[in-house]
Design an enzyme around this catalytic site. Sequence first.
Site, PDB file in Angstrom:
ATOM      1  N   ARG A   1      33.149  45.125  44.655  1.00  0.00           N
ATOM      2  CA  ARG A   1      32.658  44.083  43.759  1.00  0.00           C
ATOM      3  C   ARG A   1      31.979  44.674  42.548  1.00  0.00           C
ATOM      4  O   ARG A   1      31.385  45.743  42.608  1.00  0.00           O
ATOM      5  CB  ARG A   1      31.637  43.202  44.496  1.00  0.00           C
TER       6      ARG A   1
ATOM      7  N   LEU B   1      40.546  37.283  41.661  1.00  0.00           N
ATOM      8  CA  LEU B   1      40.582  38.053  40.423  1.00  0.00           C
ATOM      9  C   LEU B   1      39.224  38.001  39.743  1.00  0.00           C
ATOM     10  O   LEU B   1      38.782  36.942  39.310  1.00  0.00           O
ATOM     11  CB  LEU B   1      41.668  37.505  39.491  1.00  0.00           C
ATOM     12  N   GLU B   2      38.573  39.146  39.628  1.00  0.00           N
ATOM     13  CA  GLU B   2      37.223  39.194  39.073  1.00  0.00           C
ATOM     14  C   GLU B   2      37.201  39.642  37.619  1.00  0.00           C
ATOM     15  O   GLU B   2      36.137  39.766  37.026  1.00  0.00           O
ATOM     16  CB  GLU B   2      36.355  40.140  39.907  1.00  0.00           C
ATOM     17  N   ASN B   3      38.373  39.885  37.059  1.00  0.00           N
ATOM     18  CA  ASN B   3      38.425  40.332  35.673  1.00  0.00           C
ATOM     19  C   ASN B   3      39.053  39.279  34.774  1.00  0.00           C
ATOM     20  O   ASN B   3      39.650  39.581  33.762  1.00  0.00           O
ATOM     21  CB  ASN B   3      39.207  41.646  35.592  1.00  0.00           C
TER      22      ASN B   3
END
Length: 563
Positions: A5, A388-390
């Site tokens: 993360r 999806l963290e971007n």
Amino acid sequence: MSPLRRSTRLWSSAVTAALALSLAGAGQASAADVNNAKNAGFESGLSNWTCSAGSGTTVSSPVHGGSAALKAAPAGQDDAQCAQTVAVKPNSTYSLSAWVQGGYAFLGVTGTGTTDVSTWTPDSSSWKQLTTSFTTGAATTSVTVYTHGWYGQAAYYADDVSVLGPDGGGGGDPAPTVPATPSGLAVSGTTSSSVSLSWTAVSGATGYNVYRNGTKVTAVTGASATVTGLAAATSYSFQVTATNSAGESAKSAAVTGTTATSGTGGGTSLPKHAVTGYWQNFNNGATVQKLSDVSAQYDIIAVAFADATSTPGAVSFTLDSAGLGGYTVDQFKADIAAKHAAGKKVVVSVGGQNGTVSVSDSASATNFANSVYSLMQTYGFDGVDIDLENGLNPTYMSQALRSLSAKAGASLVITMAPQTIDMQSTSAGYFQTALNVKDILTVVNTQYYNSGSMLGCDGKVYSQGSVDFLTALACIQLEGGLSPSQVGLGLPASTSAAGSGYVSPTVVNNALDCLTKGTNCGSFKPSKTYPDLRGAMTWSTNWDAAAGGSWSGSVGPHVHALP
């Protein structure tokens, strides 16, 4: 998912104050006005533009119009300003606009001879138009128009800059003309209540209008749309037009879309209250597991992670046999089948902190759907988890998921695991995506950790690690349009599983009780109860096992005993 993360950005009051710029109203253009900016769409690279500290470049995707756009990346001591000197007439009013996407983006003008103006927007996962206006002084013959981001934050994109007003004599991009009629309109997916459409993008278009049976029903900026609220097993006629500041094109050739018959979807074969756990396809110090080792308390197992390929939007999955003690692909497939026999669902998760899958146009949306469907056929996955963290593009991710749904059918399971900041507002890309596919969505398990303090639905600030943090933030989704059955609470399984935000299973259970029954609340108590709340999620089954199964052993039975 921790430990893959990244932490959510935390803003100080000083930064917030620095960003609080006033917005100026847009002026009206006359028929004789021209766009005085040169290379306004960045089709000629950075010609006529100067970017600070080498921060700017041009890219072919994402673009708002044409084939190129500006990408500018701020640094710790640089805000990635890109500027152009524009010839103008004295004592004249101009409308300044640009389309932006990505990180914090600013648009402004200096040297007006009167009042310099600017406008801005926070992070945006889709194209957004910034607009303001300015008036030149009696001796002003040129101004400096600029875009910039914010120090140390994500890169921003800009396209189709316009300084619309009297011709300053310096030349510029031609005035826009009415765009051509869109071609290639096709039905890309259907459900019992929606039809998804796609078409070929039109050069010079800044938006599109979609018509159902001759009546305009929605307007979009990309070359795809989903029309919802339709009757099951019914045929509809659709057309689309292209628009820009010059007007609207003629309607395209019509296509017919027929909705599916009513049926189950979004994982409705799951129990009313379900527990989701992420299974790690790697060894990072947590207990190494085979799928057969995962506790029976988990109803949905998300296999982490699928990886991006060299094909835009496409993903692949490779079992880490070496890291998992010789676990073979055949054993893995057999274990998925055994979980199915036990009534469990197994999905492949796309993303994680380092996941860079980009679904930003119709082609990559198709590649995403095709590749995920191929993995489902190969391994027996029941669906996909979006982690999806971007950033994600809600238009094209929604298109991809609907295309996947059309292939996989009503049994498809779609889960999501956004960070807390991604679900603070219905205008955020993740939240938009969830609402766009609400009719086929199984559950959104927001990660209530690695996030610091956040706003609750009552406008108050809550610190992570408390019952109030979980309930007041989940309330945003519950009141923002998701069904309670599509809302889950995501927490780490142990202190080792996340950088911050771990709470004991008792706190998780109290939050579940507060939301479903109105009991065991903290200082925040929701205005009503949500007995259909889906349940809870944890990162990860491996960290849970490393802690002796304390999370699943406590939260699992509690979830399954909810009303």
